[in-house]
Each structure stands twice: as C-alpha cells, then as structure tokens.
Design an enzyme around this catalytic site. Structure first.
Site, PDB file in Angstrom:
ATOM      1  N   ASN A 197       0.876  -1.172   0.000  1.00  0.00           N
ATOM      2  CA  ASN A 197       0.000   0.000   0.000  1.00  0.00           C
ATOM      3  C   ASN A 197       0.913   1.222   0.000  1.00  0.00           C
ATOM      4  OD1 ASN A 197      -1.753   2.081   0.445  1.00  0.00           O
ATOM      5  ND2 ASN A 197      -2.408   1.406   2.496  1.00  0.00           N
ATOM      6  N   LYS A 202       0.176   4.223  -0.240  1.00  0.00           N
ATOM      7  CA  LYS A 202      -0.450   5.425   0.342  1.00  0.00           C
ATOM      8  C   LYS A 202      -0.188   6.621  -0.591  1.00  0.00           C
ATOM      9  CE  LYS A 202      -0.211   3.221   4.797  1.00  0.00           C
ATOM     10  NZ  LYS A 202      -0.148   3.336   6.253  1.00  0.00           N
ATOM     11  N   SER A 249       3.521  -2.144  10.299  1.00  0.00           N
ATOM     12  CA  SER A 249       4.981  -2.226  10.482  1.00  0.00           C
ATOM     13  C   SER A 249       5.569  -3.586  10.102  1.00  0.00           C
ATOM     14  CB  SER A 249       5.369  -1.839  11.919  1.00  0.00           C
ATOM     15  OG  SER A 249       4.951  -0.505  12.196  1.00  0.00           O
ATOM     16  N   GLY A 295       2.633   2.385  10.773  1.00  0.00           N
ATOM     17  CA  GLY A 295       3.601   3.468  10.622  1.00  0.00           C
ATOM     18  C   GLY A 295       4.314   3.846  11.910  1.00  0.00           C
ATOM     19  N   GLU A 301      -6.860   4.839   7.762  1.00  0.00           N
ATOM     20  CA  GLU A 301      -6.629   6.261   7.431  1.00  0.00           C
ATOM     21  C   GLU A 301      -7.852   6.860   6.731  1.00  0.00           C
ATOM     22  OE1 GLU A 301      -2.846   5.579   5.527  1.00  0.00           O
ATOM     23  OE2 GLU A 301      -1.995   5.075   7.478  1.00  0.00           O
ATOM     24  N   HIS A 327      -9.511   1.323   4.835  1.00  0.00           N
ATOM     25  CA  HIS A 327      -8.242   1.485   5.563  1.00  0.00           C
ATOM     26  C   HIS A 327      -8.471   2.439   6.738  1.00  0.00           C
ATOM     27  CE1 HIS A 327      -4.151   2.604   6.501  1.00  0.00           C
ATOM     28  NE2 HIS A 327      -3.764   1.514   5.876  1.00  0.00           N
ATOM     29  N   GLU A 343      -5.425  -4.728  10.558  1.00  0.00           N
ATOM     30  CA  GLU A 343      -4.384  -3.728  10.745  1.00  0.00           C
ATOM     31  C   GLU A 343      -4.645  -2.964  12.037  1.00  0.00           C
ATOM     32  OE1 GLU A 343      -2.367  -2.576   6.797  1.00  0.00           O
ATOM     33  OE2 GLU A 343      -4.071  -1.245   7.082  1.00  0.00           O
TER      34      GLU A 343
HETATM   35  P1  13P Z   1       3.071   0.421   7.708  1.00  0.00           P
HETATM   36  O1  13P Z   1       3.554  -0.883   7.099  1.00  0.00           O
HETATM   37  O2  13P Z   1       3.825   1.610   7.221  1.00  0.00           O
HETATM   38  O3  13P Z   1       2.969   0.330   9.183  1.00  0.00           O
HETATM   39  O4  13P Z   1       1.567   0.646   7.167  1.00  0.00           O
HETATM   40  C1  13P Z   1       0.672  -0.406   7.260  1.00  0.00           C
HETATM   41  C2  13P Z   1      -0.533  -0.054   6.460  1.00  0.00           C
HETATM   42  O5  13P Z   1      -1.275   0.857   6.806  1.00  0.00           O
HETATM   43  C3  13P Z   1      -0.773  -0.805   5.218  1.00  0.00           C
HETATM   44  O6  13P Z   1      -2.038  -0.556   4.711  1.00  0.00           O
END
Ligand code: 13P
Length: 245
Positions: A9, A11, A208, A173, A97, A95, A167
């Site tokens: 992803n 982002k 992560s 992150g 976010e 997601h 997640e």
């Molecule tokens: P990270 O791997 O940067 O923690 O992000 C995970 C994520 O949100 C994947 O959709």
C-alpha cells in the site's frame, strides 16, 4: 490451501520517476518469490503506469479506495469500473486512514466493499482497533462490529471471495508490530466469525511489517500474508517480505 498474498500500500507517496525505479526494482527481483502472490496498490493517478510496468509478471495492481457509487455526478470520485479499466484486480477498502481522516463508517466501508465485489474487483477489507480500544479490552468488540457490518451488507458468498486485512491502528507506521501471538489471536477470532467459508478467506496482517518480521508472522496458522505500508516503498524490503511467504 491459501496462498500467501503480499500487498504493498503505497499510500500518498511516489512520483512518475520514483515509481518507475521502484517497480523496476520489484520486477527484477520477483523471480525470487516462489510462494507468494504480490500486488501493488498505487495512488489512482499512477495505476495505469504501474499496471503497464508489471504486465506479464506475477504482480497485480490494486487501488487504495473506491467510490460507493457506480457512475455519475460525484466530483473527485473514482468508480470500480474505472479501476478495472486501469487493470486493477484489488481495491483496499476501509483502511483506518480513510476511516479516521475521511469519516468512513462501518456501513460505508461495507457498501464500498459490496460495490467493488459486484463490479469484479477483489476487495481487501481493512479492520483494526486503536490503542485505546486495545488497552480497554475492546479488541473483539471493535473488530466484531466492523466485520459484522461487512457481513450483513455483503453476505457470506461475497466475503468468501474477498480478502480481509487486520491492521491494528497502533501498529501502522509506528514501528510497533503486533507480536505474532497478538496478531494470530485476532486473525483466529476473525476466522471464527466467517462461518462455513472461513478456511477459504485470506486474512492479511498489516502494521509495520518488514522483511525482518514477516516470516514469524506468516508462520501463524491464520496469517495468510501482509498489507505493507512503509516497507513496500523499498523494492528489496518488499521482495524480502514476499520471499518469506
Ligand atoms: P506500515 O507498514 O507503514 O505500518 O503501514 C501499514 C498499512 O497501513 C498498510 O495498509
């Protein structure tokens, strides 16, 4: 038997130039990945570029969201048929976010997943609890509610052909990965709620994930792959995770 799936992803990262380098790096190492399928979920505007660059490889393309509407006067939205037109196979839906910064509710997420599925995309439906919810012992309540909304709107047959991603918000992150046991507990809980088709559904872990911790996560019985944020922006890391599949 569920085959490992590793999804990047990206982002809101990248540029034409940076993406070309990143995808070339991933494609050149893809032959080292024997036991996993891979997908890249790029920003909408780069989907066609990425799709062209991974053509004829074992890497698929997906989006990071989809409109709940099929077409029409919805300025700024992107429909499922447009994503199919740009060679997408997957769409990440719900997601954290999007839930957090765009106010997406459990119901909207479920409706988007149904729209994506009916249009021919494979939804990657994201579930996850916040740190506060975990610390107050609410993990199964929160995940149960998020999943229930999807189940009532989509129905069992559609979910059996979808992908679920667990997640935990506190692990995204932050460099804080759930331990394999913490992740397995929630994956096992999700699978226990999926009924007769439970064994068919791939449940990915996200938060992560890196090449250094992928193998121990994938060794868990109900962890079928990963949804990878930061580490998917580095070709060697991404390939290292997929090679652990
Ligand atoms: P990270 O791997 O940067 O923690 O992000 C995970 C994520 O949100 C994947 O959709």
């Amino acid at each position: 038997m569920r085959r490992t799936l590793v999804v990047g992803n990206w982002k809101m990262n990248g540029s034409k130039e940076a993406n070309a380098d990143l995808v070339a790096g991933i494609v050149s190492e893809a032959g080292n990945v024997a036991n996993a399928d891979m997908a890249i979920c790029a920003p909408f505007v780069y989907l066609s570029d990425v799709a062209n660059a991974v053509n004829d490889t074992n890497i698929s393309v997906g989006s990071q969201d989809v409109s709940v509407h099929l077409e029409g006067a919805y300025t700024g939205e992107i429909s499922a048929s447009m994503l199919l037109d740009c060679s997408c196979k997957y769409a990440i839906i719900g997601h954290s976010e999007r839930r957090q910064y765009h106010g997406e509710s459990n119901l909207l997420v479920a409706q988007k997943a149904l729209t994506a599925y009916k249009s021919g995309l494979i939804p990657i439906i994201c579930l996850g609890e916040s740190l506060e919810e975990r610390e107050s012992g609410q993990v199964e309540v929160i995940i149960g509610e998020q999943l229930q909304a999807v189940q009532s709107v989509m129905g069992a047959d559609a979910i059996a052909k979808s992908v679920i991603a667990y997640e935990p918000v506190w692990a995204i992150g932050t460099g804080l990965t759930a331990t394999p046991e913490q992740a397995q507990d929630v994956h096992g809980f999700i699978r226990s709620r999926l009924g007769t088709d439970a064994e068919k559904v791939s449940i990915l872990y996200g938060g992560s994930v890196k090449s250094a911790n992928a193998a121990e996560l994938f060794a868990q019985k109900d962890i079928d792959g990963a949804l990878v944020g930061g580490a998917s922006l580095n070709a060697q890391e991404f390939i290292g995770i997929a090679a652990a599949g």
